[in-house]
Design a protein around this motif. Structure first.
Motif, mmCIF file in Angstrom:
data_model
loop_
_atom_site.group_PDB
_atom_site.id
_atom_site.type_symbol
_atom_site.label_atom_id
_atom_site.label_comp_id
_atom_site.label_asym_id
_atom_site.label_seq_id
_atom_site.Cartn_x
_atom_site.Cartn_y
_atom_site.Cartn_z
ATOM 1 N N TYR A 1 0.836 -1.195 0.000
ATOM 2 C CA TYR A 1 0.000 0.000 0.000
ATOM 3 C C TYR A 1 0.877 1.254 0.000
ATOM 4 O O TYR A 1 0.613 2.214 -0.726
ATOM 5 C CB TYR A 1 -0.918 -0.006 1.218
ATOM 6 N N ASP B 1 -2.938 9.325 4.302
ATOM 7 C CA ASP B 1 -3.399 7.999 3.871
ATOM 8 C C ASP B 1 -2.589 6.887 4.538
ATOM 9 O O ASP B 1 -3.136 5.866 4.962
ATOM 10 C CB ASP B 1 -3.304 7.875 2.353
ATOM 11 N N GLN C 1 -3.566 6.690 8.201
ATOM 12 C CA GLN C 1 -4.877 6.046 8.348
ATOM 13 C C GLN C 1 -4.769 4.542 8.164
ATOM 14 O O GLN C 1 -5.382 3.767 8.902
ATOM 15 C CB GLN C 1 -5.853 6.620 7.322
ATOM 16 N N GLN C 2 -3.970 4.128 7.203
ATOM 17 C CA GLN C 2 -3.800 2.690 6.978
ATOM 18 C C GLN C 2 -3.082 2.024 8.141
ATOM 19 O O GLN C 2 -3.330 0.870 8.468
ATOM 20 C CB GLN C 2 -3.013 2.481 5.677
ATOM 21 N N LEU D 1 -8.213 -1.453 7.418
ATOM 22 C CA LEU D 1 -7.494 -1.212 6.174
ATOM 23 C C LEU D 1 -6.316 -2.158 6.016
ATOM 24 O O LEU D 1 -6.004 -2.606 4.922
ATOM 25 C CB LEU D 1 -7.014 0.240 6.136
ATOM 26 N N ARG D 2 -5.637 -2.459 7.141
ATOM 27 C CA ARG D 2 -4.516 -3.396 7.057
ATOM 28 C C ARG D 2 -4.989 -4.786 6.668
ATOM 29 O O ARG D 2 -4.371 -5.472 5.855
ATOM 30 C CB ARG D 2 -3.806 -3.456 8.412
ATOM 31 N N GLY E 1 -5.230 -2.481 2.349
ATOM 32 C CA GLY E 1 -5.131 -1.078 1.963
ATOM 33 C C GLY E 1 -6.067 -0.695 0.885
ATOM 34 O O GLY E 1 -5.990 0.396 0.319
#
Length: 316
Positions: free
Chosen positions: A3, A300, A303-304, A310-311, A315
């Protein structure tokens, strides 16, 4: 890692597009660097000779490639107004704008999170209503007007600094920081209000979830649950929002530098546009654009990093 690599590639692609469009825009508008340098002494013969000397008679893509290569090599061209290398002109101003932006970010972070936590104690009554009205007022007032008020109160009335007399970081570092502090406050105040409202909202949303009710029903203190569990989950979107504010701070700096007469990139950008100094404007626009894109990319990535969903989703 996948990501992060994707976001970095997107950053490079975005900057390539921004640099191309910036160079193209100044190539299409009437007038060029040769016209600005010669001024009233311009004649067709002199313009042709100077354009040949500056390489302006070569194809667009050739000039863009040379400019882009020079940009990465630290050669940003020569100012049409000052007849000096662009980097020599803007290097000190980059440092001033960087200090202003970082100071604004530190103020937003240091003030908004404690205020956001404090605001959760006011769940009703006059205190909550007053806090809401004050928040809305801070968000509604533009930074330039806040800057004028701060200059009048702390500069003209209280004489804590001298409006319009920025001493310079290399001359008086402490005095410069004091000057920058009030400019940073003008940028930070509306964003502090936004962050406080967002943190308050996310905390109240987390307090309604099952894990909070379960923890409290087991005899845990509400305040302990708030700081140990709720705050950690509520801060995830706030941290991302704070990272994104760096992009807004850059835009705010351009305006506030005019109000406080701070010799930063924003002030030079405005004067260079007025003087049609294309090499300086091109360099500043690309630098500011890189700052904005880098801030969004960092947001971004943060946040990831802080959001497990998201992880787990790779992503996407």
């Amino acid at each position: 890692m996948k990501y992060a690599a994707k976001r970095i590639l997107m950053l490079l692609a975005t900057m390539a597009i921004v640099s191309f469009l910036t160079f193209l825009a100044f190539d299409l508008i009437s007038g060029d660097q040769a016209t600005a340098m010669l001024g009233t002494a311009a004649t067709p013969e002199k313009l042709a000779a100077l354009r040949a000397e500056l390489g302006l008679d070569r194809p667009f893509l050739v000039r863009y490639g040379e400019w882009l290569f020079g940009f990465f090599a630290g050669d940003l061209g020569v100012s049409a107004s000052y007849r000096q290398p662009v980097w020599t002109l803007i290097s000190s101003k980059v440092l001033v704008t960087l200090c202003l932006s970082l100071l604004s970010f530190l103020l937003i972070t240091a003030v908004s999170i404690p205020l956001g936590l404090l605001s959760t104690r006011w769940t009703g009554g006059p205190a909550a209503a007053a806090q809401t009205v004050f928040n809305q007022l801070c968000m509604a007032v533009p930074a330039f007007f806040t800057g004028i008020l701060l200059s009048w109160i702390f500069g003209i009335t209280l004489k804590w600094f001298v409006p319009g007399a920025f001493p310079g970081l290399s001359v008086d570092f402490t005095g410069s920081l004091r000057h920058l502090f009030f400019a940073a406050a003008a940028i930070a105040i509306p964003r502090i209000a936004m962050t406080v409202r967002m943190l308050r909202s996310t905390i109240f949303s987390e307090l309604q979830k099952d894990y909070v009710r379960t923890a409290i029903s087991r005899g845990n203190d509400r305040t302990a649950v708030l700081y140990r569990h709720v705050l950690k989950n509520a801060l995830a979107p706030v941290v991302t929002f704070l990272a994104q504010t760096m992009a807004e701070i850059v835009a705010g700096s351009i305006v506030v530098e005019q109000v406080f007469a701070i010799p930063g990139l924003g002030r030079m950008l405005v004067s260079s546009i007025a003087n049609r100094d294309c090499p300086v404007v091109e360099a500043i626009v690309v630098i500011l654009a890189f700052w904005v894109v880098l801030s969004n990319t960092a947001a971004d990535l943060i946040q990831q990093a802080v959001d497990p969903r998201l992880r787990l989703g790779g992503g996407a």
